[in-house]
Design an enzyme around this catalytic site. Structure first.
Site, PDB file in Angstrom:
ATOM      1  N   CYS A  79       0.797  -1.229   0.000  1.00 53.82           N
ATOM      2  CA  CYS A  79       0.000   0.000   0.000  1.00 53.82           C
ATOM      3  C   CYS A  79       0.822   1.269   0.000  1.00 53.82           C
ATOM      4  O   CYS A  79       0.527   2.215  -0.733  1.00 53.82           O
ATOM      5  CB  CYS A  79      -0.978   0.005   1.171  1.00 53.82           C
ATOM      6  N   HIS A 118      -1.891   3.103   3.730  1.00 53.13           N
ATOM      7  CA  HIS A 118      -1.876   4.399   3.046  1.00 53.13           C
ATOM      8  C   HIS A 118      -2.965   4.362   1.984  1.00 53.13           C
ATOM      9  O   HIS A 118      -3.046   3.417   1.202  1.00 53.13           O
ATOM     10  CB  HIS A 118      -0.500   4.594   2.406  1.00 53.13           C
ATOM     11  N   ASP A 131      -8.311   3.918  -3.791  1.00 53.41           N
ATOM     12  CA  ASP A 131      -7.319   3.000  -3.243  1.00 53.41           C
ATOM     13  C   ASP A 131      -6.900   1.979  -4.297  1.00 53.41           C
ATOM     14  O   ASP A 131      -7.744   1.265  -4.840  1.00 53.41           O
ATOM     15  CB  ASP A 131      -7.917   2.280  -2.025  1.00 53.41           C
TER      16      ASP A 131
END
Length: 268
Positions: A79, A118, A131
């Protein structure tokens, strides 16, 4: 950063993206393309699973390094790398975006350590969660920060609701097709962070024996009907809710990695 080269890396024609006038639909198109082109993987941490001398080169949270790894060498990451780099691309394209620290909720309900994920928030008519670095289940479309349900292309519902915890303001949840109950994915507070904010947790997750990322190799990517996942000794393809797993011998592992995920990893 060469935005055109990054767009080509994720299979998007640069001529189809109007720099400086990118709308929400375009962000959604880039997000969908990204999760289907760039694998979620931890090989920089665990190294070659069949070479005892290779412990992995480690993760470096510097944007030029991430660009070289993901775009130029066509690798994946986890991430901090994938959302860290994608946030940079969105900003270069003129999108109003900022980094957000989140806490992935484990199966036991634990959401520690802080900033163990994140993600990115973009602003158009309202704020949306975007995301591209979450593994499975995969978020494939921008998600309104406000409770509305978004159903992904493979039937997984997503939503962001208010958190009942005092330390975070929002909770991201998902619900697979056929399920009645929502599953917690991660908590977050919509507060801008610099990439360096994640360095301490990134170092912990790539070094602690108890970390999910320091054990077996993790390689997964979104497909049009689900996802594909490569373990140390097997390959799993999930399609329309059904999973098929087949064994993979050590001498076949790198061939599967290349064929199914577009990755080439060899020990230094």
């Amino acid at each position: 950063m060469e935005p055109d080269r990054y767009l080509e890396r994720i299979g998007v024609d640069p001529a189809s993206v109007d720099v400086g006038a990118v709308d929400l639909d375009t962000v959604g198109r880039l997000q969908h393309a990204h999760v289907g082109a760039v694998p979620f993987e931890n090989l920089a941490i665990v190294g070659d699973p069949f070479d005892d001398a290779d412990d992995g080169a480690g993760v470096v949270l510097a944007l030029p390094h991430l660009y070289e790894k993901v775009v130029e060498r066509e690798r994946g990451g986890y991430c901090f790398e994938l959302n860290g780099l994608f946030g940079w691309l969105l900003a270069e394209l003129g999108v109003d975006t900022h980094r957000v620290a989140a806490r992935v909720v484990g199966d036991d309900g634990d959401a520690t350590p802080p900033a163990n994920h994140h993600t990115n928030v973009v602003a158009f008519d309202r704020r949306y969660l975007v995301d591209v670095g979450m593994g499975t289940p995969t978020m494939r479309r921008p998600l309104p920060v406000g409770g509305e349900v978004v159903t992904g292309p493979v039937g997984v519902d997503w939503r962001v609701v208010e958190s009942d915890r005092p330390d975070e303001t929002h909770l991201t949840q998902y619900r697979r097709a056929g399920d009645d109950d929502w599953q917690d994915r991660y908590l977050f507070t919509d507060e801008p962070r610099e990439l360096g904010y994640f360095e301490a947790t990134c170092d912990y997750l790539q070094s602690a024996p108890e970390s999910t990322f320091t054990g077996d190799p993790i390689v997964t990517i979104a497909t049009e009907t689900g996802h594909a996942r490569l373990k140390r000794d097997s390959f799993v393809r999930e399609s329309d809710g059904d999973e098929r797993e087949e064994p993979v011998a050590p001498d076949e592992w790198h061939d599967v990695l290349k064929r199914e995920f577009g990755l080439e990893y060899r020990s230094p």
